[in-house]
Enzyme design. Sequence first.
Site, mmCIF file in Angstrom:
data_model
loop_
_atom_site.group_PDB
_atom_site.id
_atom_site.type_symbol
_atom_site.label_atom_id
_atom_site.label_comp_id
_atom_site.label_asym_id
_atom_site.label_seq_id
_atom_site.Cartn_x
_atom_site.Cartn_y
_atom_site.Cartn_z
ATOM 1 N N GLU A 47 0.856 -1.183 0.000
ATOM 2 C CA GLU A 47 0.000 0.000 0.000
ATOM 3 C C GLU A 47 0.894 1.236 0.000
ATOM 4 O O GLU A 47 1.670 1.449 0.940
ATOM 5 C CB GLU A 47 -0.909 -0.010 1.233
ATOM 6 C CG GLU A 47 -1.891 -1.170 1.200
ATOM 7 C CD GLU A 47 -2.654 -1.319 2.509
ATOM 8 O OE1 GLU A 47 -2.680 -0.343 3.297
ATOM 9 O OE2 GLU A 47 -3.211 -2.401 2.731
ATOM 10 N N ASP A 58 -4.599 8.719 10.709
ATOM 11 C CA ASP A 58 -3.211 8.311 10.880
ATOM 12 C C ASP A 58 -2.657 8.751 12.233
ATOM 13 O O ASP A 58 -2.906 9.868 12.679
ATOM 14 C CB ASP A 58 -2.344 8.905 9.760
ATOM 15 C CG ASP A 58 -2.747 8.389 8.397
ATOM 16 O OD1 ASP A 58 -3.245 7.253 8.340
ATOM 17 O OD2 ASP A 58 -2.577 9.110 7.400
#
Length: 255
Positions: A47, A58
């Site tokens: 990814e 995140d």
Amino acid sequence: MNRIKQKLQEDPQKKLLSIYFTAGYPQPEDTVPVIEDLEKSGVDMIEIGLPFSDPLADGPTIQESSQVALKNGMTTQKLFDQLKDIRETVEIPLLIMGYFNPILQYGVEKFCQKCKETGIDGLIIPDLPVEEYLLQYKEIFGKYDLLPVFLITPQTSEERIRAIDEASEGFIYMVSSASVTGGTGGFGPEQKEYFERVSKMGLNAPLIVGFGIKDAETFEQATANTKGAIIGSAFIKHLTKHGTRNIAGFTRTIR
């Protein structure tokens, strides 16, 4: 056949290892060498993170890598320029993971066309709801043979999980917890119950777990009831400490 579908069907017993890293990190031109070394080290899927200035899900490690990559001059166009010859050296599935805003700014169809040209197989866009995808973007993804990957969490209702399963052509990204990426410690009873509960739903799409996998123990726990696991923050930490050296050494610690 799309490479993600092919990989998912290869060996029913095999637990897949997918690695996430941020494009343009730690150095601007590290994107391709990292991908090539990950494939050589036996990783099943990669990814590629498209850096964004306001990443919602995140944790600090990936946020920081995004900030560095943006300072390094990484842009959507630069990523495509770096990846233009990637299929000459790399065969495993490649996905781009990023937020919708930069894709929208670039132009959704143009972005998907570039993905097709460079050999990207799927897109993970955490802030693109499945309903909006089905209404506005499914046709475009299909035109360029891109598989959408949607996320579920422990809080996702059964009804929504089934709707996501129906819209999924590859795998479902099973977020291990409702927190941000890069959490510490192994998985507790609640998370293990969640893995078991969803795995018993008889979904069509395989489940691949992300968030909180950092070593052999957490990889084993995450894949006990699922098809595979994704490692992000732990690998970014490796890149921060060692640069692009000894990537194979990192993956050997996982399985």
